[in-house]
Design an enzyme around this catalytic site. Structure first.
Site, PDB file in Angstrom:
ATOM      1  N   PRO A  96       4.123  11.782   2.666  1.00  0.00           N
ATOM      2  CA  PRO A  96       4.409  13.207   2.502  1.00  0.00           C
ATOM      3  C   PRO A  96       5.659  13.423   1.640  1.00  0.00           C
ATOM      4  O   PRO A  96       6.623  12.671   1.774  1.00  0.00           O
ATOM      5  CB  PRO A  96       4.620  13.713   3.930  1.00  0.00           C
ATOM      6  CG  PRO A  96       4.565  12.542   4.831  1.00  0.00           C
ATOM      7  CD  PRO A  96       4.153  11.336   4.059  1.00  0.00           C
ATOM      8  N   VAL A  97       5.598  14.425   0.758  1.00  0.00           N
ATOM      9  CA  VAL A  97       6.754  14.643  -0.134  1.00  0.00           C
ATOM     10  C   VAL A  97       7.859  15.407   0.591  1.00  0.00           C
ATOM     11  O   VAL A  97       7.596  16.144   1.548  1.00  0.00           O
ATOM     12  CB  VAL A  97       6.362  15.398  -1.443  1.00  0.00           C
ATOM     13  CG1 VAL A  97       5.467  14.534  -2.313  1.00  0.00           C
ATOM     14  CG2 VAL A  97       5.722  16.728  -1.142  1.00  0.00           C
ATOM     15  N   GLY A 100      11.731  12.890   3.685  1.00  0.00           N
ATOM     16  CA  GLY A 100      12.640  11.806   4.059  1.00  0.00           C
ATOM     17  C   GLY A 100      11.942  10.465   4.218  1.00  0.00           C
ATOM     18  O   GLY A 100      12.537   9.513   4.701  1.00  0.00           O
ATOM     19  N   LEU A 101      10.659  10.387   3.806  1.00  0.00           N
ATOM     20  CA  LEU A 101       9.961   9.102   3.917  1.00  0.00           C
ATOM     21  C   LEU A 101       9.951   8.337   2.593  1.00  0.00           C
ATOM     22  O   LEU A 101       9.243   7.344   2.444  1.00  0.00           O
ATOM     23  CB  LEU A 101       8.537   9.301   4.442  1.00  0.00           C
ATOM     24  CG  LEU A 101       8.421   9.713   5.911  1.00  0.00           C
ATOM     25  CD1 LEU A 101       6.969   9.869   6.321  1.00  0.00           C
ATOM     26  CD2 LEU A 101       9.094   8.710   6.842  1.00  0.00           C
ATOM     27  N   GLY A 102      10.724   8.836   1.646  1.00  0.00           N
ATOM     28  CA  GLY A 102      10.913   8.060   0.410  1.00  0.00           C
ATOM     29  C   GLY A 102       9.778   8.166  -0.593  1.00  0.00           C
ATOM     30  O   GLY A 102       9.581   7.246  -1.396  1.00  0.00           O
ATOM     31  N   SER A 103       9.039   9.286  -0.590  1.00  0.00           N
ATOM     32  CA  SER A 103       7.865   9.363  -1.470  1.00  0.00           C
ATOM     33  C   SER A 103       8.245   9.203  -2.946  1.00  0.00           C
ATOM     34  O   SER A 103       7.566   8.488  -3.690  1.00  0.00           O
ATOM     35  CB  SER A 103       7.106  10.666  -1.254  1.00  0.00           C
ATOM     36  OG  SER A 103       7.883  11.759  -1.694  1.00  0.00           O
ATOM     37  N   ALA A 105      10.857   7.676  -4.383  1.00  0.00           N
ATOM     38  CA  ALA A 105      11.255   6.306  -4.715  1.00  0.00           C
ATOM     39  C   ALA A 105      10.050   5.370  -4.655  1.00  0.00           C
ATOM     40  O   ALA A 105       9.923   4.455  -5.472  1.00  0.00           O
ATOM     41  CB  ALA A 105      12.348   5.830  -3.760  1.00  0.00           C
ATOM     42  N   ALA A 106       9.142   5.611  -3.707  1.00  0.00           N
ATOM     43  CA  ALA A 106       7.967   4.734  -3.583  1.00  0.00           C
ATOM     44  C   ALA A 106       7.078   4.860  -4.811  1.00  0.00           C
ATOM     45  O   ALA A 106       6.573   3.855  -5.329  1.00  0.00           O
ATOM     46  CB  ALA A 106       7.187   5.084  -2.315  1.00  0.00           C
ATOM     47  N   ASP A 147      17.015   4.229  -0.723  1.00  0.00           N
ATOM     48  CA  ASP A 147      15.555   4.416  -0.757  1.00  0.00           C
ATOM     49  C   ASP A 147      14.892   3.406  -1.696  1.00  0.00           C
ATOM     50  O   ASP A 147      13.961   2.696  -1.308  1.00  0.00           O
ATOM     51  CB  ASP A 147      15.192   5.833  -1.228  1.00  0.00           C
ATOM     52  CG  ASP A 147      15.329   6.867  -0.125  1.00  0.00           C
ATOM     53  OD1 ASP A 147      16.073   6.609   0.831  1.00  0.00           O
ATOM     54  OD2 ASP A 147      14.688   7.938  -0.235  1.00  0.00           O
TER      55      ASP A 147
HETATM   56  O1  PMV Z   1      16.210  12.293   2.708  1.00  0.00           O
HETATM   57  P1  PMV Z   1      16.165  10.860   2.334  1.00  0.00           P
HETATM   58  O2  PMV Z   1      15.340  10.017   3.222  1.00  0.00           O
HETATM   59  O3  PMV Z   1      15.946  10.586   0.885  1.00  0.00           O
HETATM   60  O4  PMV Z   1      17.576  10.238   2.690  1.00  0.00           O
HETATM   61  C1  PMV Z   1      18.764  10.694   2.214  1.00  0.00           C
HETATM   62  C2  PMV Z   1      19.812   9.810   2.763  1.00  0.00           C
HETATM   63  C3  PMV Z   1      21.213  10.284   2.471  1.00  0.00           C
HETATM   64  O5  PMV Z   1      22.078   9.320   3.041  1.00  0.00           O
HETATM   65  C4  PMV Z   1      21.468  11.621   3.104  1.00  0.00           C
HETATM   66  C5  PMV Z   1      21.468  10.378   0.984  1.00  0.00           C
HETATM   67  C6  PMV Z   1      21.464   9.053   0.286  1.00  0.00           C
HETATM   68  O6  PMV Z   1      21.348   9.084  -0.952  1.00  0.00           O
HETATM   69  O7  PMV Z   1      21.652   8.011   0.911  1.00  0.00           O
END
Ligand code: PMV
Length: 319
Positions: A96-97, A100-103, A105-106, A147
């Site tokens: 899912p975009v 916070g699951l890294g879509s 970067a993946a 990520d």
């Molecule tokens: O939202 P995400 O999973 O891309 O995580 C961000 C993590 C932070 O520490 C808030 C920012 C970062 O660049 O590390």
């Protein structure tokens, strides 16, 4: 011709504080994936199809700072290829975009890997991760790099973003260590369904820290200690100790203003259904939370999360 698949990721401990040089732990989530297939194109140009985001375009028609364009150009430039071959790039993702699951970067990592394979010049992991980091920077401002790292290596990582050397003499580097998971443990992920505005949350934390440096340095240091203790618990075969550490980490993130009522509701629901601890994961103010659970109780925790409003749940094992 060439294909690459990458996992999603969760941050187990240390989000936000990692931007300021504290350690963080992250783990891949193989239940969701991005996949990129690169084939010869019968027509001239580099054609990109990404149906999940309704994108179908030739490379030159994308804005230069479009993440897909930046990733493709980054690979060709790293390989000194100035005449682009005719290619078709198919991008699919179940991650899912903006959750916070890294879509992002993946997709970048899979694209960089598949493209470099397609031109028979596979890039080493370190360079794949570095190119994906450059793409992350376009849209995330000041990403820590966690990520792209955890997704490139597809293993749990302990990550420290070394801060720039004083007097602007450069020297920004990173400490990336994979570590032994002595005893696998179960994590239940709950999605609030709210988009996680990572960039804004990171920018707000920056402002709050400027206004109150001592308080924020104290919060970051406390989170750093938790991340170090968590690594030790994982390496020495005591994953049950992660529960209280998650609860503590969540409380510190609340204090930093990056939680929200929905994340708090889900973490509470997880604890009430027997989870050993829970916290938000990632940028916060939306996106996902994670809970540590006994394997046998994971389904009950996932159900409790759904009943408390989670739009989707994933049960994963960190090993
Ligand atoms: O939202 P995400 O999973 O891309 O995580 C961000 C993590 C932070 O520490 C808030 C920012 C970062 O660049 O590390």
């Amino acid at each position: 011709m060439a294909a690459a698949t990458t996992p999603g990721k969760i941050i187990l401990f240390g989000e936000h504080a990692v931007v300021y040089g504290q350690p963080a732990l992250a783990a891949p989530v193989s239940q969701v994936q991005a996949r990129v297939d690169v084939t010869d194109a019968s027509r001239s140009g580099v054609w990109i199809d990404a149906p999940d985001v309704n994108l179908s375009s030739e490379l030159s028609r994308l804005a230069p700072d479009h993440p897909l364009a930046a990733a493709i150009k980054g690979v060709f430039s790293a390989l000194n290829i100035s005449r682009y071959p005719n290619l078709h790039i198919q991008i699919e993702s179940t991650i899912p975009v903006a959750s916070g699951l890294g879509s992002g970067a993946a997709v970048s990592v899979a694209l960089i890997r598949a493209l470099s394979l397609a031109v028979h010049r596979p890039l080493p992991d370190e360079q794949v991760s570095a190119l994906a980091y450059d793409v992350e920077k376009i849209h995330h401002g000041t990403p820590s790099g966690i990520d792209n790292t955890v997704i490139t290596y597809a293993k749990p990582v302990y990550f420290v973003k070394d801060l720039p050397a004083p007097q602007g003499r450069g020297g920004e580097g990173k400490t990336i260590e994979t570590f032994r998971v002595a005893k696998p443990f179960t994590i239940v992920i709950g999605d609030t369904g709210l988009p996680a505005p990572t960039k804004e949350a990171v920018a707000d934390v920056r402002k709050l820290r400027q206004a109150n440096p001592e308080r924020y340095e104290r919060l970051f240091a406390a989170i750093g200690s938790i991340a170090r203790a968590a690594r030790q618990a994982i390496e020495t075969g005591h994953p049950e100790r992660l529960g209280p550490l998650m609860d503590e980490n969540h409380a510190l993130l609340q204090e930093m203003t990056v939680s929200c009522p929905e994340l708090d509701r889900l973490t509470e629901a997880a604890r009430s259904s027997g989870a050993l601890g829970a916290k938000l994961s990632g940028g916060g103010r939306g996106g996902n939370m994670i809970a540590l659970s006994e394997k046998e109780n994971a389904l009950a925790v996932a159900n409790a999360l759904s009943n408390a409003g989670a739009k989707r749940t994933i049960i994963t094992t960190v090993h």
